[in-house]
Design an enzyme around this catalytic site. Structure first.
Site, short mmCIF file in Angstrom:
data_model
loop_
_atom_site.label_atom_id
_atom_site.label_comp_id
_atom_site.label_asym_id
_atom_site.label_seq_id
_atom_site.Cartn_x
_atom_site.Cartn_y
_atom_site.Cartn_z
CG ASN A 1 30.95 42.32 39.55
OD1 ASN A 1 30.07 43.19 39.58
ND2 ASN A 1 32.20 42.57 39.20
CE LYS B 1 32.38 42.16 35.61
NZ LYS B 1 33.45 41.84 34.67
CG HIS C 1 36.23 44.44 39.28
ND1 HIS C 1 36.53 44.68 37.96
CD2 HIS C 1 35.69 43.20 39.33
CE1 HIS C 1 36.18 43.62 37.24
NE2 HIS C 1 35.67 42.71 38.05
CD GLU D 1 35.06 45.10 34.65
OE1 GLU D 1 34.05 45.41 35.31
OE2 GLU D 1 35.17 44.00 34.05
CD GLU E 1 37.40 39.25 39.24
OE1 GLU E 1 36.39 38.55 39.19
OE2 GLU E 1 37.41 40.46 38.94
N GLY F 1 35.71 38.46 31.03
CA GLY F 1 34.81 38.75 29.91
C GLY F 1 35.35 38.36 28.55
CB SER G 1 36.04 33.41 31.25
OG SER G 1 36.14 34.62 30.53
P1 13P Z 1 33.39 37.37 33.71
O1 13P Z 1 32.90 36.21 34.53
O2 13P Z 1 32.34 37.98 32.84
O3 13P Z 1 34.66 37.05 32.99
O4 13P Z 1 33.76 38.54 34.77
C1 13P Z 1 34.56 38.23 35.86
C2 13P Z 1 34.58 39.41 36.76
O5 13P Z 1 35.13 40.45 36.45
C3 13P Z 1 33.88 39.28 38.05
O6 13P Z 1 34.18 40.35 38.89
#
Ligand code: 13P
Length: 256
Positions: free
Chosen positions: A11, A13, A97, A99, A169, A175, A215
């Site tokens: 992803n 982003k 997601h 976010e 997640e 992150g 992560s």
């Molecule tokens: P990270 O791997 O940067 O923690 O992000 C995970 C994520 O949100 C994947 O959709």
């Protein structure tokens, strides 16, 4: 017991111009474009979908989007629909997601509409679920995951359910560099599989891939991927560089 093929999805982003996306995907095609042990999906921003789609033509890599609107077309400024994604040969779409839920107000009901639309358009939804730190501390993890999963999959038929990919997640691990312990992750993954058995059937639940996200890195991936119910990863930060992403694919191929 069914052995599920592992799936590693990147992803990206809101990162990479289409020129940068092309550089990254060209590296991935060269390194893992021919391997067949693991399903590999790349999910660039909308602006790079077409470029990345062309670059992976003829390889084993698959194309995903990071979001989608449930309507096919219309007055939805700034949005993109399932038929538009299909026209660019996307096969997957990340939905719900955390976010999107936290920053853009997406509700379970809205995510559910997208899941149903994606399936109707032969797009495989990667449905994201997961608790916040506060919710974990209050002991609400399984309850939150159950609510998001049941609402997100409402109305999905047994026949189509095995096309769905679930991504667990934990919001506090995204992150932050704080990865869930293998026990924490496996507990929730096993719980998700038991819910899928209740919602659909045991054979369907055994087929659905449940990814871990938050992560995930080459250093922690082998242990996570060795868990019985962890079928791959949804990768953020470590998907932005070819080397770490390729190492994750390699780790998934080695995991039994
Ligand atoms: P990270 O791997 O940067 O923690 O992000 C995970 C994520 O949100 C994947 O959709």
């Amino acid at each position: 017991m069914i052995s599920r093929k592992k799936l590693i999805a990147g992803n990206w982003k809101m990162n990479k111009t289409s020129a940068d996306a092309l550089t990254l995907v060209a590296d991935l095609v060269a390194s893992v474009g021919r391997q067949t042990d693991v399903d590999v999906v790349v999910c660039p921003p909308f602006t790079s979908i077409e470029t990345v789609g062309k670059a992976i033509e003829g390889s084993m890599l698959k194309l995903g989007a990071q979001n989608m609107h449930p309507e096919a077309s219309g007055a939805y400024t700034g949005e993109v629909s399932a038929p538009m994604l299909r026209a660019l040969f996307a096969t997957h779409v990340i939905l719900g997601h955390s976010e999107r839920r936290a920053l853009f107000g997406e509700t379970d009901a809205f995510v559910n509409k997208k899941v149903l639309t994606a399936l109707k358009n032969q797009l495989k939804p990667i449905l994201c679920v997961g608790e916040s730190l506060g919710e974990r501390e209050l002991g609400l993890t399984l309850k939150i995951v159950q609510t998001q999963l049941e609402a997100g999959l409402d109305g999905v038929s047994k026949d189509l359910a095995s096309s769905v990919v679930i991504a667990y997640e934990p919001v506090w691990a995204i992150g932050t560099g704080k990865v869930a312990t293998t026990e924490q992750a496996q507990e929730v993954h096993a719980f998700i599989r038991s819910l899928l058995t209740k919602l659909f059937t045991e054979p369907v639940a055994q087929k659905v891939r449940i990814l871990y996200g938050g992560s995930m890195k080459p250093a922690n991936a082998p242990e996570l991927l060795a868990q019985k119910d962890i079928d791959g990863g949804l990768i953020g930060g470590a998907a932005l560089e070819a080397r770490s992403f390729v190492e994750l694919v390699t780790a998934a191929a080695a995991a039994k």
